[in-house]
Design an enzyme around this catalytic site. Structure first.
Site, PDB file in Angstrom:
ATOM      1  N   HIS A 170       0.740  -1.475   0.402  1.00  0.00           N
ATOM      2  CA  HIS A 170       0.326   0.413  -0.028  1.00  0.00           C
ATOM      3  C   HIS A 170       0.591   1.841  -0.434  1.00  0.00           C
ATOM      4  CE1 HIS A 170      -4.075  -1.449   0.299  1.00  0.00           C
ATOM      5  NE2 HIS A 170      -3.431  -2.505   1.036  1.00  0.00           N
ATOM      6  N   GLU A 222      -6.456 -12.121   6.086  1.00  0.00           N
ATOM      7  CA  GLU A 222      -7.311 -11.433   5.883  1.00  0.00           C
ATOM      8  C   GLU A 222      -8.737 -10.722   5.219  1.00  0.00           C
ATOM      9  OE1 GLU A 222      -4.336  -8.366   4.745  1.00  0.00           O
ATOM     10  OE2 GLU A 222      -3.292  -9.418   2.670  1.00  0.00           O
ATOM     11  N   ASP A 272      15.919 -12.617  -4.638  1.00  0.00           N
ATOM     12  CA  ASP A 272      17.359 -12.111  -5.371  1.00  0.00           C
ATOM     13  C   ASP A 272      18.713 -10.954  -4.876  1.00  0.00           C
ATOM     14  OD1 ASP A 272      17.330 -13.919  -6.919  1.00  0.00           O
ATOM     15  OD2 ASP A 272      17.039 -13.553  -8.828  1.00  0.00           O
ATOM     16  N   ASP A 322      -8.056  -5.707   6.530  1.00  0.00           N
ATOM     17  CA  ASP A 322      -8.701  -6.229   5.580  1.00  0.00           C
ATOM     18  C   ASP A 322      -9.908  -7.307   5.939  1.00  0.00           C
ATOM     19  OD1 ASP A 322      -7.766  -5.380   2.716  1.00  0.00           O
ATOM     20  OD2 ASP A 322      -5.825  -5.689   3.360  1.00  0.00           O
ATOM     21  N   ARG A 373       6.853  -6.206   2.817  1.00  0.00           N
ATOM     22  CA  ARG A 373       5.551  -7.051   2.388  1.00  0.00           C
ATOM     23  C   ARG A 373       5.368  -6.561   1.244  1.00  0.00           C
ATOM     24  NH1 ARG A 373      -0.537  -5.537   4.013  1.00  0.00           N
ATOM     25  NH2 ARG A 373      -0.004  -3.418   3.635  1.00  0.00           N
TER      26      ARG A 373
HETATM   27  O1  LIG Z   1      -5.624  -5.774   6.946  1.00  0.00           O
HETATM   28  C1  LIG Z   1      -4.749  -4.906   7.272  1.00  0.00           C
HETATM   29  O2  LIG Z   1      -5.126  -4.430   8.260  1.00  0.00           O
HETATM   30  C2  LIG Z   1      -3.380  -4.830   6.660  1.00  0.00           C
HETATM   31  O3  LIG Z   1      -2.825  -5.769   5.767  1.00  0.00           O
HETATM   32  C3  LIG Z   1      -2.697  -3.562   7.110  1.00  0.00           C
HETATM   33  C4  LIG Z   1      -2.988  -2.355   6.452  1.00  0.00           C
HETATM   34  O4  LIG Z   1      -2.445  -2.941   5.222  1.00  0.00           O
HETATM   35  C5  LIG Z   1      -2.491  -1.322   6.604  1.00  0.00           C
HETATM   36  O5  LIG Z   1      -3.192  -0.973   7.710  1.00  0.00           O
HETATM   37  C6  LIG Z   1      -1.058  -0.366   6.516  1.00  0.00           C
HETATM   38  O6  LIG Z   1      -1.784   0.717   6.844  1.00  0.00           O
END
Ligand SMILES: O=C(O)C(=O)C[C@H](O)[C@@H](O)CO
Length: 270
Positions: free
Chosen positions: A54, A157, A93, A183, A79
């Site tokens: 994100h 999630e 790599d 999520d 991530r």
């Molecule tokens: O679902 C979530 O909560 C995450 O995976 C973390 C988020 O993406 C978010 O809090 C990042 O700011």
């Protein structure tokens, strides 16, 4: 360190840290600022996650973050945008050894992620003659030892993933599961309510069910109260802060305070 030590593939530092048997406190990095990452590396967090899902983090950005934090005691996790074998190959790599993959829904998807981390015959990772992960060939045993130098975290999630979280955690090669409340809340019909008590309860139930499998279990805490609660519940690793929110929270508070202090003060000369 002897010359032969410098030529041996190193064990994964996050795996070693999770074996200390205390919750590891982490920070989520979304600013994509290498300077901020380096500075936060000296704050005392056990780990820092560079968010390539994100935040606008390229492969080169991720490498720069990891190089900056390498001088500090904090362990980097990256991530990725998606559970994708091509992205995984590039980041491995590039020497990024601890990966978090978002939105892993089933044991089959988790097994595909594991395959992407492993060289044939058990996996599909392509062999490169030279890359940063092998210290440009100085780790002579890299290909044979790569799996002990890597650590795979898959994110739970959605409701579907939560229902099968023990099966996902049980997949050979999955080192940790990590619950994402944002999520998960959306999947439970409560978008924007990551701190909702039902979401926290669902995540705690996930911890209870995954713990017996012997894999590390982590979660992102959406506020300070839930951070403390997750630490007390015995999660192996908890994200307790976010660099962007810390900046905005403190910047907003300072602006409000000093604009307030400035209210009614006249500087005009007579
Ligand atoms: O679902 C979530 O909560 C995450 O995976 C973390 C988020 O993406 C978010 O809090 C990042 O700011």
């Amino acid at each position: 360190m002897t010359a032969s030590d410098s030529q041996a593939t190193r064990p994964n530092p996050f795996r070693e840290a999770t074996r200390q048997g205390r919750p590891l406190v982490g920070i989520w990095s979304m600013l994509n600022s290498v300077d901020a990452t380096e500075a936060l590396g000296w704050s005392g967090y056990d780990w820092l996650l560079i968010d390539g899902e994100h935040a606008p983090v390229s492969l080169h950005d991720a490498m720069a973050h990891c190089r900056a934090i390498a001088a500090t005691p904090t362990i980097p996790i990256v991530r990725l945008l998606w559970n994708d074998p091509l992205l995984i190959k590039q980041h491995l790599d590039a020497g990024i050894a601890t990966l978090m993959l978002p939105f892993v829904q089933t044991p089959e998807e988790a097994a595909r992620a594991v395959q992407s981390l492993r060289y044939p015959p058990s996996g599909i990772r392509g062999i490169a003659a030279m890359h940063r992960a092998s210290r440009y060939t100085r780790f002579r045993d890299y290909a044979a030892q790569a799996s002990q130098s890597l650590f795979l975290i898959v994110q739970i999630e959605t409701k579907e993933a939560l229902d099968r979280c023990e099966e996902i955690a049980a997949v050979d090669g999955v080192d940790a599961v990590f619950f994402g409340p944002g999520d998960l809340a959306a999947s439970m019909g409560m978008p924007g309510q990551a701190a909702h008590p039902d979401v926290t309860a669902a995540i705690e139930d996930g911890l209870r069910r995954c713990r017996p499998l012997g894999k590390a279990v982590g979660a992102l805490a959406p506020n300070d109260e839930i951070s403390e609660r997750h630490i007390r519940s015995g999660f192996d690793f908890v994200s307790v802060a976010n660099d962007f929110s810390l900046l905005l929270r403190n910047a907003d508070a300072a602006a409000t305070r000093f604009r307030g202090a400035a209210d009614g003060i006249t500087t005009k000369k007579a």
